[in-house]
Design an enzyme around this catalytic site. Sequence first.
Site, PDB file in Angstrom:
ATOM      1  N   SER A 127       0.734  -1.208   0.014  1.00 34.29           N
ATOM      2  CA  SER A 127       0.067  -0.033  -0.047  1.00 34.29           C
ATOM      3  C   SER A 127       0.910   1.334   0.024  1.00 34.29           C
ATOM      4  O   SER A 127       1.674   1.474  -0.981  1.00 34.29           O
ATOM      5  CB  SER A 127      -1.029  -0.184   1.219  1.00 34.29           C
ATOM      6  OG  SER A 127      -1.696   1.172   1.213  1.00 34.29           O
ATOM      7  N   ASP A 130      10.841   5.439  -9.809  1.00 31.67           N
ATOM      8  CA  ASP A 130      10.533   6.056 -11.126  1.00 31.67           C
ATOM      9  C   ASP A 130      11.449   7.284 -11.210  1.00 31.67           C
ATOM     10  O   ASP A 130      11.725   7.647 -12.257  1.00 31.67           O
ATOM     11  CB  ASP A 130       8.845   6.188 -11.332  1.00 31.67           C
ATOM     12  CG  ASP A 130       8.148   4.958 -11.681  1.00 31.67           C
ATOM     13  OD1 ASP A 130       8.616   4.171 -11.664  1.00 31.67           O
ATOM     14  OD2 ASP A 130       6.866   5.189 -11.837  1.00 31.67           O
ATOM     15  N   LYS A 164      -0.457  -4.347  -3.038  1.00 35.87           N
ATOM     16  CA  LYS A 164      -1.995  -3.805  -2.698  1.00 35.87           C
ATOM     17  C   LYS A 164      -1.796  -2.268  -3.044  1.00 35.87           C
ATOM     18  O   LYS A 164      -1.415  -1.338  -2.242  1.00 35.87           O
ATOM     19  CB  LYS A 164      -1.811  -3.824  -1.308  1.00 35.87           C
ATOM     20  CG  LYS A 164      -3.244  -3.181  -0.456  1.00 35.87           C
ATOM     21  CD  LYS A 164      -4.492  -3.870  -1.213  1.00 35.87           C
ATOM     22  CE  LYS A 164      -5.975  -3.131  -0.187  1.00 35.87           C
ATOM     23  NZ  LYS A 164      -6.152  -1.869  -0.680  1.00 35.87           N
TER      24      LYS A 164
END
Length: 398
Positions: free
Chosen positions: A305, A316, A330
């Site tokens: 999460s 990224d 998740k």
Amino acid sequence: MRVFFYGLAVVFGLLFTAAVFGAGVMLGGAKDFGRMMDFSGKITAPVGDEDFMRAVREVDAILAREALRPASEESKTIGAVKGLLEGTGDEYALYFDERHFGFFNEQSDGEFFGIGVNIGQRDSSVYVVSVIEGTPAERVGLRADDIFVQIDEVKRDEWTTEEVVRRVRGPEGTEVKVTVFRPSEKKNVEFTIERARINIPNIETAREGDVGYVRLMSFNHKSADELRDAIKKLQSEGAKGIVLDLRDNAGGLLQSSIDVASLFIAEGDIVSIEGRAGIEDVYTATGRSYFDMPLVVLMNRNSASASEVLGGALQDHERAQLVGEQSFGKGSVQGVREVSFGGAIKFTTAHYLTPDGREINGVGLTPDVVVEMEPEAQADEATDVQRKRAFELIREQF
């Protein structure tokens, strides 16, 4: 990370189904329904609303006439609702009856105590993510990956984290009986545990020469401030790089993950939320308290999460290397809607995307450097090869 929405929205399809079941009316015949099915039970023709209702009424009538124990009106309604939720293919879709919705939505006025475990959920199983040091759970021998089977006299095939929390916690000094299934031994193990006050530090720090180590347990409204203060202290003591440990961190507040990411990312997107209609929200770096020192992040299969939101953004933006194991996966947002016939339904409304548009849910994050390790190896720095590798990678950047 779960985002819950409360309201009195009424889904016409659910209520109409419930009303029809309650009436117990059969329309149509077996001949019509037979054209929809082959002998394997597979639907072979398009099924619209009329076909759906005809099928439901036919089965209802057969059971009412011939079943040894016909279903009650209440159980038929609940069964229909659960079937509709299961039909979405959403692993997080769930129906709470009124009692269990009370557990889910309860905010206690008194002081409660627990046993000292962090828990998570895989499908319908609730398991121990980690055992907190110095707690009753550690003293009796509960372990990471133990799966809850029974709590006191209540045994279920399916548990939710909310109900496990509700049943395990209680006044200090009282006892709770817990039965877990231990996958490593392939057997059930029973414990009687005395509840106690659980003080859970959210930050742990250490320093090895010029490398600082910070473990973040969860994402709450204080996490970013606590992490910033911890890193500043480590810097003042000579740390030139940071190892951030998110292993077994099951998540928390979305905004907290954005605030933590902003400590290391000066500007740009952190995460976006995509719903049925496309991108609904894009969250960007706050621009506060930026650290530009080398950073390595530890993750494992229980990192989920908000941990994955942070890890995805750092990866990224090429701001940090991820080390360890594939994360949990998740990355979805759940909504909760109360229903007029009692209780509530929970279902997925959107999912998270990393800044580069990668989906987290059901996939997880792949580390830049994969280091497999048994969970119990974390307990000792001498056997924690993931942590050792992270320290090596940091020093390579000096």
